[in-house]
Design an enzyme around this catalytic site. Structure first.
Site, PDB file in Angstrom:
ATOM      1  N   HIS A 169      -3.112  -1.492   9.000  1.00 20.64           N
ATOM      2  CA  HIS A 169      -1.701  -1.392   8.609  1.00 20.64           C
ATOM      3  C   HIS A 169      -1.107  -0.335   9.311  1.00 20.64           C
ATOM      4  CE1 HIS A 169       2.243  -2.767   9.204  1.00 20.64           C
ATOM      5  NE2 HIS A 169       2.628  -2.999   7.344  1.00 20.64           N
ATOM      6  N   HIS A 172       5.080  -0.084  11.073  1.00 24.98           N
ATOM      7  CA  HIS A 172       6.427  -0.816  10.408  1.00 24.98           C
ATOM      8  C   HIS A 172       6.992   0.892  10.069  1.00 24.98           C
ATOM      9  CE1 HIS A 172       5.451  -5.179  11.360  1.00 24.98           C
ATOM     10  NE2 HIS A 172       5.262  -4.253  12.196  1.00 24.98           N
ATOM     11  N   TYR A 174       5.226   2.396   7.439  1.00 32.61           N
ATOM     12  CA  TYR A 174       3.910   3.126   6.137  1.00 32.61           C
ATOM     13  C   TYR A 174       2.637   3.769   6.504  1.00 32.61           C
ATOM     14  CZ  TYR A 174       5.769  -1.190   4.492  1.00 32.61           C
ATOM     15  OH  TYR A 174       6.686  -2.433   4.088  1.00 32.61           O
TER      16      TYR A 174
HETATM   17  C1  LIG Z   1       7.877 -12.370   4.547  1.00 36.90           C
HETATM   18  C2  LIG Z   1       7.001 -11.819   5.463  1.00 36.90           C
HETATM   19  C3  LIG Z   1       5.818 -10.847   5.437  1.00 36.90           C
HETATM   20  C4  LIG Z   1       5.259  -9.835   6.175  1.00 36.90           C
HETATM   21  N1  LIG Z   1       4.611  -8.831   5.672  1.00 36.90           N
HETATM   22  C5  LIG Z   1       4.077  -7.786   6.382  1.00 36.90           C
HETATM   23  C6  LIG Z   1       3.119  -7.352   6.366  1.00 36.90           C
HETATM   24  O1  LIG Z   1       1.696  -7.073   5.106  1.00 36.90           O
HETATM   25  N2  LIG Z   1       1.966  -6.284   6.577  1.00 36.90           N
HETATM   26  C7  LIG Z   1       2.306  -6.363   8.027  1.00 36.90           C
HETATM   27  O2  LIG Z   1       1.970  -5.399   9.317  1.00 36.90           O
HETATM   28  N3  LIG Z   1       3.623  -6.943   8.900  1.00 36.90           N
HETATM   29  C8  LIG Z   1       3.976  -7.828   7.665  1.00 36.90           C
HETATM   30  N4  LIG Z   1       4.989  -8.805   8.270  1.00 36.90           N
HETATM   31  C9  LIG Z   1       5.631  -9.294   9.675  1.00 36.90           C
HETATM   32  C10 LIG Z   1       4.674  -9.959  10.077  1.00 36.90           C
HETATM   33  O3  LIG Z   1       3.368  -9.581  10.390  1.00 36.90           O
HETATM   34  C11 LIG Z   1       5.199 -10.584  12.057  1.00 36.90           C
HETATM   35  O4  LIG Z   1       5.035  -9.044  12.833  1.00 36.90           O
HETATM   36  C12 LIG Z   1       6.914 -10.888  11.589  1.00 36.90           C
HETATM   37  O5  LIG Z   1       7.236 -11.652  11.080  1.00 36.90           O
HETATM   38  C13 LIG Z   1       7.534 -10.954  13.283  1.00 36.90           C
HETATM   39  O6  LIG Z   1       5.755 -12.512  13.660  1.00 36.90           O
HETATM   40  P1  LIG Z   1       7.026 -13.584  13.479  1.00 36.90           P
HETATM   41  O7  LIG Z   1       8.554 -13.504  14.125  1.00 36.90           O
HETATM   42  O8  LIG Z   1       6.354 -14.307  13.826  1.00 36.90           O
HETATM   43  O9  LIG Z   1       7.700 -13.767  11.813  1.00 36.90           O
HETATM   44  C14 LIG Z   1       5.381  -9.549   7.380  1.00 36.90           C
HETATM   45  C15 LIG Z   1       7.105 -10.223   7.612  1.00 36.90           C
HETATM   46  C16 LIG Z   1       7.616 -11.274   6.961  1.00 36.90           C
HETATM   47  C17 LIG Z   1       8.381 -12.804   7.200  1.00 36.90           C
END
Ligand SMILES: Cc1cc2nc3c(=O)[nH]c(=O)nc-3n(C[C@H](O)[C@H](O)[C@H](O)COP(=O)(O)O)c2cc1C
Length: 366
Positions: A169, A172, A174
């Site tokens: 990762h 975002h 981090y």
């Molecule tokens: C509940 C939730 C938790 C997430 N946790 C992470 C995470 O642990 N690591 C990460 O890289 N992105 C995380 N994301 C971002 C998602 O991987 C993804 O990039 C984002 O939801 C956009 O995709 P979508 O529009 O298909 O939902 C999270 C998103 C959501 C909704």
């Protein structure tokens, strides 16, 4: 539009997946004490059984005192946590799926809940969580080396446990991204610098440690984003040249696949071209890439944390881009939370049956 571009196999080193659909990493905070439960295993296995090509797990903490900021987020160290991950891997494999853990260190992103107390000192390049005043000391050189070792060790454990690949990762806002970003990395030693190439050194060393631990044949994915949770408008690379100086050292260090996080996959990365981040990453490095962001849904994901839902949307633009091989794979987040059968229904043309995304889904593992 033809679905052929989405449902064709993809191979990277030892891993072949039957289609181009990746489950995006999503933190679920349902692993008390950092140990994934049987419900977590079933949750992933359900998606594997319904045509998801590759599952990237929720972020899971490497072996540092404060690599995660929530007691219910799974860890990736210690016998109990690793044994639980083995059960997850076995459950996914039993359904014919492939799975990679997302190795995570949150760095200086703190949990602001009144009852949260960091179980140690917080790791960060310059002691800040956003541009401005530092709230703690920067990592020492020795600690930086320990963080790098922790990522390498976790990757080696992932291979031993039976995972098919590993994702780091680096997005975002981090820890790894805090090193990339000039707003949170003001170091004047070898881990800092005024250029993105210099600030990529930490990530490159992490990638090298990971590569050394897993060997040449094991796929290593790196997730990156221009945007930060601290500032959606930030760009680490404002031009293709800057992007090249960001990604090339990472590619040379051993990344096999770049996972390019956008909130809306169709947004162009630079003026003058329709190509998105994953497209540019592929063009500049020659390495395969994964796109992500609002695939199959009509609104972006951060709104879901404010309780907003989303409705199914057309896949035509995505399919057209896959057809021209702008990128190689597509990660799907909320649509797969809303509907574990999302990939199967898409494959079978049952788009009318796709469920809406309801933000209340975030509270439960279904
Ligand atoms: C509940 C939730 C938790 C997430 N946790 C992470 C995470 O642990 N690591 C990460 O890289 N992105 C995380 N994301 C971002 C998602 O991987 C993804 O990039 C984002 O939801 C956009 O995709 P979508 O529009 O298909 O939902 C999270 C998103 C959501 C909704």
């Amino acid at each position: 539009m033809s679905l052929a571009s989405l449902f064709r196999p993809f191979t990277c080193k030892t891993m072949t997946i039957p289609n181009r659909i990746v489950m995006a990493p999503m933190t679920r905070s349902q692993s008390p004490g950092g140990v994934a439960t049987d419900a977590v295993a079933s949750y992933y296995a359900r998606r594997a059984a319904a045509d998801v090509g590759l599952i990237v797990t929720e972020g899971t903490g490497v072996d540092r005192p404060v690599s995660v900021n929530d007691a219910n987020v799974p860890r990736f160290h210690g016998d109990q946590s690793l044994a639980a991950w083995k059960k997850v891997v076995d459950a996914v494999h039993a359904e014919g799926g492939k799975i990679a853990p997302q190795l995570w260190h949150v760095g200086s992103v703190r949990n602001m809940a009144p009852d949260w107390k960091a179980p140690g000192r917080i790791d960060s390049p310059s002691g800040m969580s956003r541009p401005g005043k530092a709230f703690t000391d920067p990592l020492t050189d020795e600690e930086v080396a320990d963080v790098i070792t922790a990522f390498g060790r976790a990757a080696g454990e992932a291979k031993d446990v039976g995972f098919d690949a590993v994702e780091l990762h680096g997005a975002h806002g981090y820890l790894i991204d805090q090193f990339f970003w000039e707003g949170t990395n003001v170091r004047d030693d070898r881990w800092g610098g005024s250029t993105i190439a210099e600030r990529s050194r930490f990530a490159a060393e992490v990638v090298k440690a990971v590569r050394a631990a897993v060997g040449e044949d094991f796929p290593v994915i790196l997730r990156l984003s221009q945007w930060k949770q601290q500032d959606y408008e930030v760009k680490l690379a404002r031009t293709p040249e800057e992007m090249s100086s960001w990604l090339t050292p990472l590619s040379d260090a051993g990344v096999d696949i770049f996972h390019c996080s956008q909130r809306r996959f169709w947004e162009p990365e630079f003026e003058g071209s329709n190509m998105n981040f994953a497209g540019w990453s592929k063009k500049l490095t020659g390495k395969p890439s994964i796109t992500v962001g609002s695939v199959g849904l009509n609104s972006e994901f951060t709104a879901s944390f404010r309780g907003e839902g989303s409705k199914p949307a057309s896949l035509d633009d995505l399919l057209a881009r896959l057809e021209t091989d702008e990128f190689d794979m597509v990660a799907v987040g909320r649509a797969l939370l809303a509907d574990p059968l999302w990939a199967k229904k898409v494959k079978e043309g049952r788009t009318e049956e796709l469920a809406d995304f309801d933000a209340r889904t975030l509270a439960v593992l279904t």
